[in-house]
Design an enzyme around this catalytic site. Structure first.
Site, PDB file in Angstrom:
ATOM      1  N   SER B 221      50.229  -4.749 -12.081  1.00 46.55           N
ATOM      2  CA  SER B 221      49.305  -5.318 -11.095  1.00 46.55           C
ATOM      3  C   SER B 221      48.583  -4.208 -10.343  1.00 46.55           C
ATOM      4  CB  SER B 221      50.054  -6.244 -10.134  1.00 46.55           C
ATOM      5  OG  SER B 221      50.788  -5.495  -9.209  1.00 46.55           O
ATOM      6  N   ARG B 225      44.635  -4.144 -10.990  1.00 47.51           N
ATOM      7  CA  ARG B 225      43.835  -4.581  -9.831  1.00 47.51           C
ATOM      8  C   ARG B 225      42.756  -3.543  -9.516  1.00 47.51           C
ATOM      9  NH1 ARG B 225      47.485  -4.697  -6.506  1.00 47.51           N
ATOM     10  NH2 ARG B 225      48.046  -6.890  -6.686  1.00 47.51           N
ATOM     11  N   ASN B 229      38.749  -4.228 -10.354  1.00 49.88           N
ATOM     12  CA  ASN B 229      37.773  -4.274  -9.274  1.00 49.88           C
ATOM     13  C   ASN B 229      36.676  -3.244  -9.459  1.00 49.88           C
ATOM     14  OD1 ASN B 229      38.237  -6.112  -6.824  1.00 49.88           O
ATOM     15  ND2 ASN B 229      40.293  -5.497  -7.403  1.00 49.88           N
TER      16      ASN B 229
END
Lengths: 156, 285
Positions: B221, B225, B229
């Protein structure tokens, strides 16, 4: 977008950066911040203490001033009392002196009068003697006898 | 300039390709020659930009650290100390154990990731075009063969390296604090437990499966992440850059919005690192 050896390179770089940061960056910065915080805290505490001290000193000074004023008033009161006392004493003394001087004057006058009276008496005696002598002289001059005596009487 | 015709999709593809380096039988090879070099390929743009930015971070903070004293700080000093205090406060609030590693780790992650994300705000064509120009003029390359991806966090290798580093620390802290037995017990005896020994033996594989997934999900994660992004943001910048004059207001709006993303993702990566390490070092599961 595949995982490649770049990963290993970045992992090594990451490790090196973190270790460098841990050794040479974080401790001095954090230490300085904490030391400064301590210093500011101490400074604030000291200023608090000084403020309290000042308040205390002011209170003490006001108290002392009040005491001094009271003392001064006391002293002035005493001085006034003393002054009145001295004036009274002096007045009494002056009065006595005056009476004394007056008494002295009186006695002097008395003495002078006594002396003059004595002198007069002596003069009267002398006159009497002189008169007697004149009367004796008049034994020869009968006629004159009575008016001499009369004269003497008038002279007295 | 370019030999082959430049289409929109090839333009985007060009922007999203790293400059690669690998060693082949004929010595060092670059870019397209590395198409099938497999794992042993080095994304030299990612490496150069990330290490360069890391050195910028260390240089800035080291120069502040050298000047640090208890007197009245200057503006630069204040700014740096503000960041240090911000990170330190977050670490103190979240990580309750004693460790001299967590805070510098969090600072490094925060500032380094922030600087790498910040590269996203440089207009997408500037540096690649400049690199292409230099490649053409100095090395006689076709400028279309020069690749330059300037945002290291849009490379999964970069974010994965950070996440793996954190993952290794998580396991290291868990073993250091709880012992190897405690760590294994945490993996196998939760969340299902039973007083019955036979039942427990049956439950251990289930627990191990669940806990391992939970454990491994953390670095995944973290890495995905940040990568997701920034990659998406970069892609939108590239698309905006391809729409002609209209790109000016669009670029401004997206860049303004992206400033948020840049800081937020750096902060989130730092916070999650602290939280994961805090969870790894706390005894009560």
């Amino acid at each position: 977008m595949n995982l490649t050896a770049t990963l290993i390179g970045e992992l090594i770089a990451f490790t090196v950066f973190v270790l460098f940061c841990m050794k040479y960056v974080w401790p001095p910065l954090n230490g300085a911040i904490e030391a400064r915080q301590k210093k500011i805290e101490d400074g604030l505490a000291a200023s608090d203490r000084a403020e309290k001290d000042l308040e205390l000193a002011q209170k003490k000074a006001a108290e002392q001033l009040k005491e001094a004023k009271a003392q001064a008033a006391d002293i002035i009161e005493q001085a006034k009392k003393r002054a009145t006392l001295i004036v009274d004493e002096e007045t009494v003394r002056g009065q006595q002196e005056r009476e004394k001087i007056i008494a002295q004057g009186h006695s002097e006058i008395e003495a002078e009068r006594n002396r003059v009276t004595e002198e007069l008496r002596k003069k009267v005696a002398t006159l009497a003697v002189v008169g007697a002598e004149k009367i004796l002289e008049r034994e020869i001059n009968q006629a004159a006898h009575s008016d001499i005596v009369e004269k003497l009487v008038a002279e007295l | 300039m370019a030999a082959e015709e430049v289409t929109l999709s090839s333009h985007i593809q060009h922007h999203l390709t790293n400059a690669k380096m690998c060693s082949t039988d004929a010595g060092l090879a670059f870019n397209k020659a590395c198409a099938d070099s497999g794992f042993w390929t080095w994304n030299i743009d990612t490496l150069a930009w990330s290490i360069g930015l890391g050195l910028v971070f260390l240089w800035i903070f080291r120069s502040a650290a050298k000047k640090a004293n208890t007197g009245v700080p200057g503006k630069f000093q204040c700014f740096i100390e503000m960041i240090v205090e911000f990170v330190g406060d977050n670490v103190r609030d979240t990580y309750h154990g004693k460790s001299s590693l967590i805070a510098p780790l969090a600072l490094t992650i925060f500032v380094w990731v922030f600087l790498m994300n910040l590269m996203d705000l440089i207009p997408v064509d500037f540096l690649p075009a400049f690199a292409g120009f230099v490649g053409e003029q100095a090395f006689g390359m076709d400028s279309h063969d020069v690749y330059m991806k300037i945002v290291p966090t849009t490379d999964i290798n970069m974010t994965a390296a950070l996440a793996i580093g954190v993952f290794i620390l998580m396991i290291g802290y868990a073993i250091k604090i709880k012992g190897i037995g405690g760590f294994l017990a945490e993996l196998t005896l939760h969340p299902f437990s039973s007083k019955n020994k036979l039942m427990m033996v049956f439950l251990i594989p289930c627990n191990l499966l669940l806990e391992t997934i939970a454990l491994v999900a953390k670095p995944f994660s973290l890495a995905l992440r940040l990568f997701g992004n920034l990659y998406a943001g970069e892609l939108i910048f590239i698309l905006i850059g391809a729409v002609g004059l209209m790109q000016l207001p669009l670029h401004f709006i997206w860049a303004a919005f992206h400033i948020l993303v840049i800081v937020l993702q750096a902060f989130v990566f730092m916070m999650l690192t602290i939280v994961y390490l805090s969870m790894a070092s706390s005894d009560n599961h």
